[in-house]
Design a protein around this motif. Structure first.
Motif, mmCIF file in Angstrom:
data_model
loop_
_atom_site.group_PDB
_atom_site.id
_atom_site.type_symbol
_atom_site.label_atom_id
_atom_site.label_comp_id
_atom_site.label_asym_id
_atom_site.label_seq_id
_atom_site.Cartn_x
_atom_site.Cartn_y
_atom_site.Cartn_z
ATOM 1 N N LEU A 619 46.980 41.899 27.207
ATOM 2 C CA LEU A 619 46.596 40.670 26.515
ATOM 3 C C LEU A 619 46.814 39.448 27.402
ATOM 4 O O LEU A 619 45.965 38.540 27.453
ATOM 5 C CB LEU A 619 47.409 40.532 25.220
ATOM 6 N N THR A 620 47.939 39.415 28.110
ATOM 7 C CA THR A 620 48.222 38.301 29.022
ATOM 8 C C THR A 620 47.178 38.234 30.126
ATOM 9 O O THR A 620 46.679 37.149 30.470
ATOM 10 C CB THR A 620 49.627 38.455 29.625
ATOM 11 N N LEU A 621 46.839 39.384 30.685
ATOM 12 C CA LEU A 621 45.842 39.437 31.746
ATOM 13 C C LEU A 621 44.481 38.972 31.234
ATOM 14 O O LEU A 621 43.743 38.252 31.928
ATOM 15 C CB LEU A 621 45.751 40.864 32.305
ATOM 16 N N LYS A 622 44.148 39.350 30.003
ATOM 17 C CA LYS A 622 42.879 38.937 29.397
ATOM 18 C C LYS A 622 42.834 37.417 29.224
ATOM 19 O O LYS A 622 41.791 36.782 29.469
ATOM 20 C CB LYS A 622 42.710 39.632 28.042
ATOM 21 N N ASN A 623 43.955 36.804 28.830
ATOM 22 C CA ASN A 623 44.020 35.350 28.682
ATOM 23 C C ASN A 623 43.865 34.646 30.032
ATOM 24 O O ASN A 623 43.221 33.587 30.126
ATOM 25 C CB ASN A 623 45.339 34.942 28.029
ATOM 26 N N ILE A 624 44.452 35.229 31.068
ATOM 27 C CA ILE A 624 44.317 34.663 32.421
ATOM 28 C C ILE A 624 42.860 34.702 32.859
ATOM 29 O O ILE A 624 42.314 33.728 33.399
ATOM 30 C CB ILE A 624 45.223 35.427 33.406
ATOM 31 N N GLN A 625 42.204 35.835 32.631
ATOM 32 C CA GLN A 625 40.795 35.964 32.996
ATOM 33 C C GLN A 625 39.930 34.992 32.209
ATOM 34 O O GLN A 625 38.961 34.435 32.749
ATOM 35 C CB GLN A 625 40.332 37.409 32.752
ATOM 36 N N SER A 626 40.257 34.770 30.956
ATOM 37 C CA SER A 626 39.490 33.852 30.126
ATOM 38 C C SER A 626 39.574 32.422 30.669
ATOM 39 O O SER A 626 38.567 31.710 30.733
ATOM 40 C CB SER A 626 40.014 33.903 28.685
ATOM 41 N N ILE A 627 40.759 32.014 31.081
ATOM 42 C CA ILE A 627 40.944 30.661 31.620
ATOM 43 C C ILE A 627 40.203 30.489 32.935
ATOM 44 O O ILE A 627 39.532 29.467 33.170
ATOM 45 C CB ILE A 627 42.448 30.363 31.799
ATOM 46 N N THR A 628 40.289 31.480 33.820
ATOM 47 C CA THR A 628 39.613 31.371 35.122
ATOM 48 C C THR A 628 38.092 31.335 34.949
ATOM 49 O O THR A 628 37.404 30.589 35.652
ATOM 50 C CB THR A 628 40.004 32.540 36.041
ATOM 51 N N SER A 629 37.574 32.115 34.018
ATOM 52 C CA SER A 629 36.125 32.117 33.780
ATOM 53 C C SER A 629 35.660 30.767 33.239
ATOM 54 O O SER A 629 34.571 30.289 33.579
ATOM 55 C CB SER A 629 35.749 33.227 32.792
ATOM 56 N N LYS A 630 36.496 30.152 32.389
ATOM 57 C CA LYS A 630 36.149 28.856 31.800
ATOM 58 C C LYS A 630 36.187 27.745 32.851
ATOM 59 O O LYS A 630 35.317 26.859 32.873
ATOM 60 C CB LYS A 630 37.125 28.559 30.664
ATOM 61 N N LEU A 631 37.194 27.770 33.720
ATOM 62 C CA LEU A 631 37.356 26.716 34.715
ATOM 63 C C LEU A 631 36.500 26.912 35.950
ATOM 64 O O LEU A 631 36.261 25.966 36.701
ATOM 65 C CB LEU A 631 38.829 26.610 35.125
ATOM 66 N N SER A 632 36.039 28.149 36.199
ATOM 67 C CA SER A 632 35.234 28.440 37.389
ATOM 68 C C SER A 632 33.992 29.231 37.004
ATOM 69 O O SER A 632 33.851 30.398 37.358
ATOM 70 C CB SER A 632 36.078 29.217 38.413
ATOM 71 N N PRO A 633 33.051 28.607 36.304
ATOM 72 C CA PRO A 633 31.865 29.346 35.843
ATOM 73 C C PRO A 633 30.897 29.714 36.970
ATOM 74 O O PRO A 633 30.153 30.689 36.847
ATOM 75 C CB PRO A 633 31.212 28.372 34.858
ATOM 76 N N ALA A 634 30.877 28.927 38.046
ATOM 77 C CA ALA A 634 29.893 29.166 39.116
ATOM 78 C C ALA A 634 30.425 30.034 40.244
ATOM 79 O O ALA A 634 29.679 30.373 41.157
ATOM 80 C CB ALA A 634 29.417 27.824 39.693
ATOM 81 N N PHE A 635 31.705 30.380 40.180
ATOM 82 C CA PHE A 635 32.300 31.165 41.251
ATOM 83 C C PHE A 635 33.003 32.390 40.679
ATOM 84 O O PHE A 635 33.871 32.240 39.808
ATOM 85 C CB PHE A 635 33.323 30.342 42.048
ATOM 86 N N PRO A 636 32.663 33.605 41.146
ATOM 87 C CA PRO A 636 33.417 34.793 40.722
ATOM 88 C C PRO A 636 34.874 34.650 41.144
ATOM 89 O O PRO A 636 35.154 34.237 42.260
ATOM 90 C CB PRO A 636 32.721 35.935 41.472
ATOM 91 N N VAL A 637 35.782 34.969 40.241
ATOM 92 C CA VAL A 637 37.212 34.832 40.521
ATOM 93 C C VAL A 637 37.798 36.207 40.812
ATOM 94 O O VAL A 637 37.636 37.142 40.032
ATOM 95 C CB VAL A 637 37.947 34.179 39.337
ATOM 96 N N GLU A 638 38.488 36.294 41.937
ATOM 97 C CA GLU A 638 39.106 37.555 42.352
ATOM 98 C C GLU A 638 40.546 37.599 41.850
ATOM 99 O O GLU A 638 41.357 36.741 42.193
ATOM 100 C CB GLU A 638 39.061 37.655 43.882
ATOM 101 N N ILE A 639 40.854 38.596 41.028
ATOM 102 C CA ILE A 639 42.210 38.777 40.494
ATOM 103 C C ILE A 639 42.704 40.159 40.904
ATOM 104 O O ILE A 639 42.022 41.159 40.676
ATOM 105 C CB ILE A 639 42.244 38.646 38.957
ATOM 106 N N SER A 640 43.862 40.223 41.529
ATOM 107 C CA SER A 640 44.380 41.518 41.969
ATOM 108 C C SER A 640 45.883 41.595 41.735
ATOM 109 O O SER A 640 46.587 40.585 41.803
ATOM 110 C CB SER A 640 44.077 41.734 43.459
ATOM 111 N N PHE A 641 46.354 42.791 41.420
ATOM 112 C CA PHE A 641 47.789 43.027 41.271
ATOM 113 C C PHE A 641 48.431 43.129 42.652
ATOM 114 O O PHE A 641 47.832 43.656 43.600
ATOM 115 C CB PHE A 641 48.046 44.301 40.486
ATOM 116 N N LEU A 642 49.635 42.638 42.754
ATOM 117 C CA LEU A 642 50.322 42.608 44.036
ATOM 118 C C LEU A 642 50.569 44.020 44.572
ATOM 119 O O LEU A 642 50.466 44.260 45.775
ATOM 120 C CB LEU A 642 51.642 41.847 43.913
#
Length: 782
Positions: A619-642
Motif C-alpha cells: 500500500l505504501t509503495l502504491k501511494n508513492i507511485q501515485s504521487i510520482t505519476s501525478k507530479l511527473s506525468p510526462a516522464f516515466p518514473v523509475e522506482i527500484s528497491f535497494l
C-alpha cells in the motif's frame, strides 16, 4: 548405404536405452558447446568489426579510469604528432526521455560525440547520411529499434523528437545496431555542440578538472603508440600529471576487457575476459565428457558385435571394408547428433539467454562458418574415434571373432576405467567451483556494511522537484525516512582530484564523490567513527564533507577534520567527519577513497518504508507511485528497491553464476548418462556370474555391493585427483576479488559426496535390476 544403416537401426531396436544415451548425450553436449562457443566468440571478438579498429585507441589513465577532460581533444589536435583524428564520447547525466508529437514518452540511451564519430566506428546506415549527420546542432542519429518505438514503420529522417519534454531534436539518420559485440551501448547519438545546449555547463569545456568524456584517437599507419601516449601526458597541466601518473593507449578491441574505471559512463559496457575463458573451458569439458561417453559406449558395442564381424570376414569382407563400416557408422551417428543439436539449439537458445542473461548475436547460429566448423569437427572426430576400434576389429582373426575371443586384456579395462575416472574428476571440480561461486556471491551481498531492507530509490525527473517530492513522501503513512542523494549503491560515481589543505600543508588527493543530505547516513546505517555528521541538512551544513576510512588510509592522514579542498572556483569544502568503510561497489573492487558532499544536488529520492506485513508495504509503495505519476506525468518514473540495486551491482557475477551453474549441471548429467550406460554393460557382462552367485545363496545386497564397489573406487580416486586441481582453479578465480570468502574444506567434501551420490544413484538402479533378476534366465543355456 543400406548395408550401413541396417545394423545401426538393428542396434537401436535391440538396445534402445544405450543407443539413445549415446545419441542424445552427444547431441545435448553439442547444444551446450555451440551456445557457449558462440557466446565466448561474441565476447572475445568485441569491437573487431570496425574497419579502422587496429588504429583506433582509447586514452586511459591507470587508477583513474577512461574518463578524460573535454579540453584534451583540441590540445591533441594541435600538439600531438601521429594522431590523424580525435573524437570525444560522453553520456548523459540522467537517462533522457524521447517523445514524438502525441506519442508516449520513451526512456532511452543517448551519447554525445564529435561529427567524426561515424568515420571512427562502422554502423550500417538505413536512412540518411551518417557522414554529415552530426555536423548540425540539435540533430540526432537513432538506432532502428528506437526508430520503431518512436515512429513505427514510418520514415524517421527529418522528423522531430522532444528531449525531456523540452528541446526538439531533428532525426538526421537511422542506423542498425552493430552486428558484432561492442563496448559502446547506445540508442541515439548527437553532437558535442548539442550537449552544450541540452546540458549547459560553464566549466566542462574550459577546465581540466572536468573529466566526463572518453577520448578516442585514430593513429597514423606508422605512429609510435608509446610516443603518442608520452606526448599526450605532457599536454596535461603539471598539477594533473602527478595525479594521473601516466597515460596508456588501449587498442579498441582491448577496451572491453581493459577493466578501466567507468565513472559516470553508463553507455559503456565492460566485460571480463577470465569469465569468458572459464566458460569456454567449461564448453571444452562438456565436449570431453561427451566424447569419453562415446568412446566407452561405442567400444563396448563393438566388442559385442565381434561375432557379426567374424561372419563378414568368412564371407569375404576385407580389412578395408570393415574399417570403412566402422568409420561410416561413427560418422552417421555424429551427423545425426549434430543435426539434432542444431534443432535443439534453435529451440532452447532464447530460453537459455533469458535465464542466464548472456546475450549474443543469434545470426552466428545460422552462419555458414558455424556449419563448416561443425561438419569439419564431425569428420575429424569420426575418423579419430573410429581409428582404434576399426583397426582392432579389422585386424583380428575371423576364428577369434566367431569365438568372441578378441583379447579383453587389462590395458583396455584400465583405459575404460581411466576415462570414467576422468569424468568423475571433471564432475567434482565443477561441483566444487559452482559451490564456491555461490558462496562468494553470498559473501558479497551480506558484507556490504549498509542497510538495504525496505528501502527504495525514486529516480528524479525534470518534473519531480526534489524538495516538493521529499515533503510529499514524508506525508505518506508507512514512510520512515526520506533522503535526497546523487547516488545509491549499484550506480555510477564521479571521480575527482584536487589538493587538500590540512593544518597549513597541501596534499594531492583523488577520490570518488557524490552529494547527499543529512538523512542519507541514518537511512543507510552508516557509522560515524570521527567528527560529526550533518546536523539537520540546513544551510549551515552546506559544502561540508564526510569521508570514509579508506580516505585516511590512502593519503596517510590521522585526523582530517577541518581540512578543506576546492572542487569549484571560489568554494571550499570542509571535512567534518569520517564514516566507517562500506562497499559502494562490487566486492570485486577494493574500497576507494570516498567524499560525500552536502551540495544539494540529487538524482534520487531514497525512501525507507517501515517494516510490516506485505499488505502495508504494498500500500505504501502504491501511494508513492501515485504521487510520482501525478507530479511527473510526462516522464516515466523509475522506482527500484535497494536490494535489487545491490543485485544489479553484482549482475555480472550473477549472470556468470547462472551460466556456469546451468552448464556445469548439464555436464554432470551427461556424465551420469555415460555412467549409466557403462553400468548396463558391466551388469550384462557379469550376468552369468550374478546368476551363479544367486543360485549359491548370494543376497541382493551382496550383489549390489559387488557391482557398485568398482564405481565407488573410481569416485574415491577421482576425488584425490580433483581436489588439488579444484583448489588451484578456485584460488586463481578468487584472486579477481579484492574481498573474498574463505576456501572452506567442506566445499571439497561436499563435491566428493555429491559425486559419490550421483554415481551410486546412477549405478544402483541398473545394479538392482541385475541383482533381482531371475537367475534361471541367465543360466538356461548353460
Amino acid at each position: 548405404m543400406n548395408n550401413i544403416l541396417k545394423p545401426i537401426i538393428r542396434n537401436f531396436v535391440r538396445k534402445p536405452i544405450i543407443s539413445l544415451i549415446n545419441l542424445f548425450g552427444l547431441a545435448i553436449s553439442l547444444v551446450f558447446v555451440i551456445i557457449l562457443s558462440v557466446y565466448c566468440y561474441n565476447e572475445l571478438t568485441t569491437d573487431t568489426h570496425h574497419v579502422n579498429g587496429d588504429r583506433i585507441y582509447l586514452i586511459g589513465k591507470p587508477g583513474a579510469g577512461m574518463n578524460t577532460p573535454a579540453v584534451l581533444k583540441p590540445q591533441v589536435d594541435m600538439e600531438v604528432p601521429g594522431v590523424e583524428a580525435a573524437i570525444r564520447v560522453a553520456g548523459t547525466w540522467q537517462t533522457p526521455v524521447f517523445q514524438t508529437e502525441g506519442g508516449e514518452p520513451i526512456t532511452s540511451d543517448l551519447i554525445f560525440s564529435d561529427p567524426e564519430f561515424f568515420s571512427f566506428f562502422n554502423y550500417k546506415t538505413i536512412e540518411g547520411d551518417c557522414a554529415t549527420a552530426l555536423t548540425s546542432p540539435m540533430s540526432v542519429v537513432i538506432t532502428k529499434p528506437l526508430a520503431n518505438k518512436l515512429f513505427g514503420r514510418n520514415s524517421a529522417v527529418g522528423k522531430t523528437i522532444k528531449y525531456n519534454n523540452g528541446k526538439l531534436l531533428i532525426v538526421s539518420a537511422v542506423i542498425e545496431k552493430p552486428t558484432g559485440n561492442s563496448f559502446l551501448d547506445f540508442s541515439a547519438v548527437t553532437s558535442i555542440e548539442t550537449r552544450k545546449i541540452l546540458q549547459p555547463s560553464e566549466g566542462e569545456f574550459k577546465e581540466w578538472g572536468w573529466s566526463n568524456f572518453q577520448t578516442f584517437l585514430l593513429l597514423g599507419e606508422n605512429a609510435d603508440q608509446n610516443q603518442v601516449a608520452k606526448t599526450i601526458f605532457s599536454v596535461f597541466p603539471n598539477e594533473f600529471q602527478k595525479w594521473i601518473g601516466e597515460i596508456h593507449l588501449i587498442k579498441l578491441k582491448d577496451v572491453y576487457f581493459s577493466n578501466l574505471q567507468t565513472f559516470g559512463a553508463q553507455h559503456v559496457r565492460m566485460g571480463d575476459k577470465n569469465k569468458a575463458l572459464i566458460l569456454l573451458f567449461v564448453a571444452g569439458l562438456i565436449l570431453l565428457i561427451a566424447l569419453v561417453n562415446f568412446i566407452n559406449i561405442s567400444s563396448s558395442q563393438w566388442m559385442e558385435k565381434i561375432k557379426q564381424t567374424g561372419v563378414l570376414k568368412v564371407i569375404g569382407a576385407t580389412r578395408t571394408i570393415i574399417f570403412r563400416r566402422v568409420l561410416s557408422e561413427t560418422f552417421l551417428l555424429f551427423i545425426a547428433a549434430v543435426i539434432l543439436a542444431v534443432i535443439i539449439t534453435t529451440l532452447v537458445t532464447p530460453l537459455i539467454q533469458s535465464y542466464t542473461g548472456i546475450q549474443f548475436s543469434t545470426k552466428l547460429m545460422s552462419s555458414a562458418k558455424l556449419f563448416f566448423i561443425l561438419f569439419a569437427a564431425t569428420l575429424v572426430f569420426s575418423l579419430i574415434l573410429s581409428l582404434i576400434p576399426g583397426l582392432r576389429i579389422s585386424s583380428s582373426k575371423a576364428v577369434n571373432n566367431l569365438k568372441k575371443s578378441i583379447d579383453q586384456n587389462s590395458k583396455k579395462t584400465y583405459l575404460r576405467n581411466g576415462l570414467i575416472t576422468l569424468q568423475y574428476v571433471i564432475s567434482i571440480v565443477l561441483i566444487a567451483f559452482t559451490t564456491l561461486i555461490y558462496k562468494q556471491l553470498d559473501f558479497g551481498s551480506n558484507n556490504l556494511v549498509f542497510n538495504q531492507d525496505n528501502t527504495i530509490a525514486v529516480k528524479l525527473t525534470p518534473q519531480l522537484k526534489k524538495d516538493i517530492i521529499k515533503d510529499e513522501f514524508k506525508k505518506i503513512s508507512g514512510v520512515q525516512n526520506v533522503s535526497l542523494s546523487q547516488f545509491y549503491p549499484g550506480k555510477q560515481l564521479s571521480s575527482w582530484g584536487t589538493k587538500l589543505n590540512l593544518n597549513g600543508e597541501q596534499k594531492e588527493v583523488h577520490f570518488t564523490t557524490f552529494s547527499a543530505d543529512a538523512e542519507f547516513f541514518p537511512m543507510m546505517g552508516l557509522e560515524i567513527v570521527m567528527g560529526e555528521l550533518y546536523s539537520d541538512g540546513s544551510d549551515t551544513d552546506k559544502d561540508k564533507v564526510i569521508v570514509n576510512e579508506t580516505f585516511l588510509k590512502e593519503f596517510k592522514i590521522e585526523n582530517p577534520i577541518g581540512g578543506t579542498f576546492a572542487m569549484q572556483p571560489g568554494t571550499d569544502y570542509e571535512i567534518i567527519g569520517v564514516i566507517k568503510d562500506f562497499h559502494f561497489k562490487s566486492l570485486e573492487k577494493p574500497i576507494e577513497p570516498l567524499a560525500i558532499i552536502n551540495q544539494g544536488y540529487a538524482s534520487y529520492c531514497m525512501v525507507n518504508i517501515q517494516s510490516g506485513n506485505f499488505k502495508s508495504l504494498s500500500l505504501t509503495l502504491k501511494n508513492i507511485q501515485s504521487i510520482t505519476s501525478k507530479l511527473s506525468p510526462a516522464f516515466p518514473v523509475e522506482i527500484s528497491f535497494l536490494d535489487s540495486a545491490v543485485k544489479n551491482m553484482y549482475e555480472s557475477e550473477l549472470r556468470f553464476r547462472r551460466t556456469f551453474s546451468l552448464f556445469s549441471i548439464s555436464a554432470i548429467i551427461i556424465c551420469a548418462m555415460g555412467i549409466l550406460a557403462m553400468s548396463i554393460f558391466a551388469s550384462q557382462r557379469r550376468i552369468k556370474e550374478i546368476g551363479i552367485r544367486k543360485v549359491n545363496g548370494a543376497k541382493v545386497s551382496e550383489i549390489l555391493s559387488m557391482l557398485n564397489k568398482d564405481f565407488v573406487k573410481w569416485v574415491a580416486l577421482a576425488f584425490v585427483i580433483a581436489t588439488p586441481i579444484a583448489f588451484y582453479a578456485m584460488n586463481k578465480w578468487l584472486e579477481n576479488f579484492a574481498y573474498k570468502t574463505a576456501l572452506s574444506w567442506w566445499i571439497f567434501a561436499l563435491a566428493g559426496l555429491l559425486a559419490l551420490g550421483i554415481a551410486l544413484l546412477t549405478v544402483s538402479w541398473q545394479s538392482w535390476r541385475a541383482a533381482t533378476r531371475n537367475p534361471v534366465e541367465a543360466l538356461r543355456y548353460e
